[in-house]
Design a protein around this motif. Sequence first.
Motif, PDB file in Angstrom:
ATOM      1  N   GLN A 119      -2.189  15.586  10.871  1.00  8.40           N
ATOM      2  CA  GLN A 119      -3.543  15.189  10.483  1.00  8.40           C
ATOM      3  C   GLN A 119      -4.467  16.387  10.402  1.00  8.40           C
ATOM      4  N   LEU A 120      -4.394  17.222  11.431  1.00  8.20           N
ATOM      5  CA  LEU A 120      -5.290  18.385  11.472  1.00  8.20           C
ATOM      6  C   LEU A 120      -4.970  19.348  10.330  1.00  8.20           C
TER       7      LEU A 120
ATOM      8  N   GLU B  99       1.156   8.903   3.699  1.00 14.83           N
ATOM      9  CA  GLU B  99       0.871   7.477   3.853  1.00 14.83           C
ATOM     10  C   GLU B  99       2.066   6.610   3.461  1.00 14.83           C
TER      11      GLU B  99
ATOM     12  N   LEU C 208      -9.951  20.523   3.163  1.00 12.98           N
ATOM     13  CA  LEU C 208     -11.261  21.182   3.181  1.00 12.98           C
ATOM     14  C   LEU C 208     -11.213  22.462   2.360  1.00 12.98           C
TER      15      LEU C 208
ATOM     16  N   THR D 139      -2.379   8.391  12.176  1.00 13.53           N
ATOM     17  CA  THR D 139      -3.734   8.878  12.386  1.00 13.53           C
ATOM     18  C   THR D 139      -3.820   9.914  13.484  1.00 13.53           C
TER      19      THR D 139
ATOM     20  N   SER E 220      -8.749  -0.617   2.349  1.00 17.26           N
ATOM     21  CA  SER E 220      -7.695   0.402   2.460  1.00 17.26           C
ATOM     22  C   SER E 220      -6.839   0.463   1.192  1.00 17.26           C
TER      23      SER E 220
ATOM     24  N   MET F 238      -7.900  16.675  20.741  1.00 21.32           N
ATOM     25  CA  MET F 238      -7.178  16.532  19.474  1.00 21.32           C
ATOM     26  C   MET F 238      -7.852  15.508  18.584  1.00 21.32           C
TER      27      MET F 238
ATOM     28  N   ALA G  61     -11.244  16.654  17.366  1.00 23.42           N
ATOM     29  CA  ALA G  61     -11.101  17.643  16.297  1.00 23.42           C
ATOM     30  C   ALA G  61     -10.761  16.964  14.979  1.00 23.42           C
ATOM     31  N   ALA G  62      -9.859  15.960  15.032  1.00 28.66           N
ATOM     32  CA  ALA G  62      -9.466  15.259  13.806  1.00 28.66           C
ATOM     33  C   ALA G  62     -10.663  14.568  13.178  1.00 28.66           C
TER      34      ALA G  62
ATOM     35  N   ARG H 197      -9.878   6.810   6.565  1.00 26.96           N
ATOM     36  CA  ARG H 197      -9.309   7.501   7.724  1.00 26.96           C
ATOM     37  C   ARG H 197     -10.302   7.606   8.871  1.00 26.96           C
TER      38      ARG H 197
ATOM     39  N   TYR I 141       0.730   4.351  -2.616  1.00 26.52           N
ATOM     40  CA  TYR I 141       0.568   5.747  -2.221  1.00 26.52           C
ATOM     41  C   TYR I 141       1.713   6.604  -2.759  1.00 26.52           C
TER      42      TYR I 141
ATOM     43  N   LEU J  27     -16.279  16.751   8.196  1.00 28.14           N
ATOM     44  CA  LEU J  27     -16.503  17.957   7.389  1.00 28.14           C
ATOM     45  C   LEU J  27     -15.999  17.747   5.963  1.00 28.14           C
TER      46      LEU J  27
ATOM     47  N   GLY K  15      -6.242  17.902   7.116  1.00 31.87           N
ATOM     48  CA  GLY K  15      -7.701  18.005   7.073  1.00 31.87           C
ATOM     49  C   GLY K  15      -8.146  19.411   6.726  1.00 31.87           C
ATOM     50  N   ALA K  16      -7.511  20.399   7.358  1.00 29.46           N
ATOM     51  CA  ALA K  16      -7.892  21.789   7.112  1.00 29.46           C
ATOM     52  C   ALA K  16      -7.569  22.185   5.673  1.00 29.46           C
TER      53      ALA K  16
ATOM     54  N   ILE L 233       0.839  -1.204   0.000  1.00 33.33           N
ATOM     55  CA  ILE L 233       0.000   0.000   0.000  1.00 33.33           C
ATOM     56  C   ILE L 233       0.867   1.243   0.000  1.00 33.33           C
TER      57      ILE L 233
ATOM     58  N   LEU M 154     -13.089  17.041  11.665  1.00 36.81           N
ATOM     59  CA  LEU M 154     -12.513  17.595  10.432  1.00 36.81           C
ATOM     60  C   LEU M 154     -12.703  16.608   9.273  1.00 36.81           C
TER      61      LEU M 154
ATOM     62  N   TRP N 158     -11.128   9.511   2.820  1.00 32.49           N
ATOM     63  CA  TRP N 158     -11.644  10.013   4.101  1.00 32.49           C
ATOM     64  C   TRP N 158     -12.406   8.929   4.848  1.00 32.49           C
TER      65      TRP N 158
ATOM     66  N   SER O  40     -10.386   4.402  10.720  1.00 32.17           N
ATOM     67  CA  SER O  40      -9.183   4.111  11.498  1.00 32.17           C
ATOM     68  C   SER O  40      -9.249   4.779  12.869  1.00 32.17           C
ATOM     69  N   HIS O  41     -10.197   5.705  13.039  1.00 32.90           N
ATOM     70  CA  HIS O  41     -10.355   6.351  14.344  1.00 32.90           C
ATOM     71  C   HIS O  41     -11.308   5.585  15.239  1.00 32.90           C
TER      72      HIS O  41
END
Lengths: 178, 189
Positions: A66-67, A53, A74, A61, B80, B1, B4-5, B56, A6, B11, A70-71, A2, B8, B53, B59-60
């Motif tokens: 990650q954040l 990845e 988006l 994860t 995956s 944290m 939030a992940a 992911r 990626y 979203l 994600g931001a 994988i 996100l 997504w 995976s949480h």
Amino acid sequence: MIRALYLACAVVFLTILVVSINALRRSRTRRVSDVLKGIAAMSGVFVIVGAQESLGPNGTTEGAGQLLLGAYALLATVVVGTVGVGGLRRLDRAEQVAATQLPRPPGQPQPVQVRLTPREVSVVHAIHSGVLTDAELAEALFVSPATAGTHVRNILRKTRLRSRRELILLEIPSAEES
Amino acid sequence: MKGAAVSLIALNLAAVSALLVASAVCARRSGSDRVRQLWLAIAAFAAVLMSGWVVRLFSHVPASGSPAARMWQRVEPIFSVVPPVAGLAVGVVALVLVPRAVRALQQSERMYTAMLRRVSSLPSLEDIALTRREREVVDVLRAGSLDNASIAERLGIAPNTAGTHVRNIMRKAGAADRRDLMLLGERNG
């Protein structure tokens, strides 16, 4: 396995990113530029995901990465959804108009390395701004309509194009460079 | 944290789903093959991102306990693989198709903006006194049927009559070429 997939993904989308940024730099058309921006923004997401990845530690994860991803993703999605989509909707009409204005469908390769006199270059620049008929060209260039017509005929012969509307698409150096 | 992940990701899932639906609808409505190709490229990008997504998000999910977690553990090895494989396929196809479509669309847009500049000196449609029939002819012209034969067919009149209407419209609008009438009253925006 994988991870290798990626990585390949990241490489392909990095190529798309480079190609679209390159096209964007040369693009002088607003709506196509908007679409290219959207494609570049979205490819960026794929590059980051692919890199994360394939190169990142196992179980990527958690953490601030990650954040951030994600931001950014988006934001990129919203950019594509507004800018890119807005540009494409208008391009539908542009395609329709171009199809009726040109003797051949748009997308034909343009003639390169055409030797034009300075006067002919100024005729082409006038045509680029939508001045098309002999009478209009005569008024814009301070010559007689017959002279304007001769210039256009000579340009069409040199470029092997069929109509003066096709000359709108002819790319020549700008007035300062020539 | 972690919360939030996850939110996100949720979203992002909502955003790409909306993008997928919007671009699929627009691809169906589009009248141009090249524009449709770009719509489909965007839709494919969105679909790949969506699958990513989803992976992911799962995976949480806590590793043990809930039925969802158990089910996910079973399909995880298969699912995956979807995002990278689909991404690779979409990327290679886009790399071939998109530059070609973009080049042609750039030509179309240059044509369009030059023509808009050209008709910008003509009066707007409201300022020209057109008869009811002439307005119908203008509608047909705007839709892209420019020759007398197809105007005549669309309106159920003789080609010569269509020609007379077109000539009268050109005279009233001060247009030098009937192809200009397709963009009559259209402004850049």
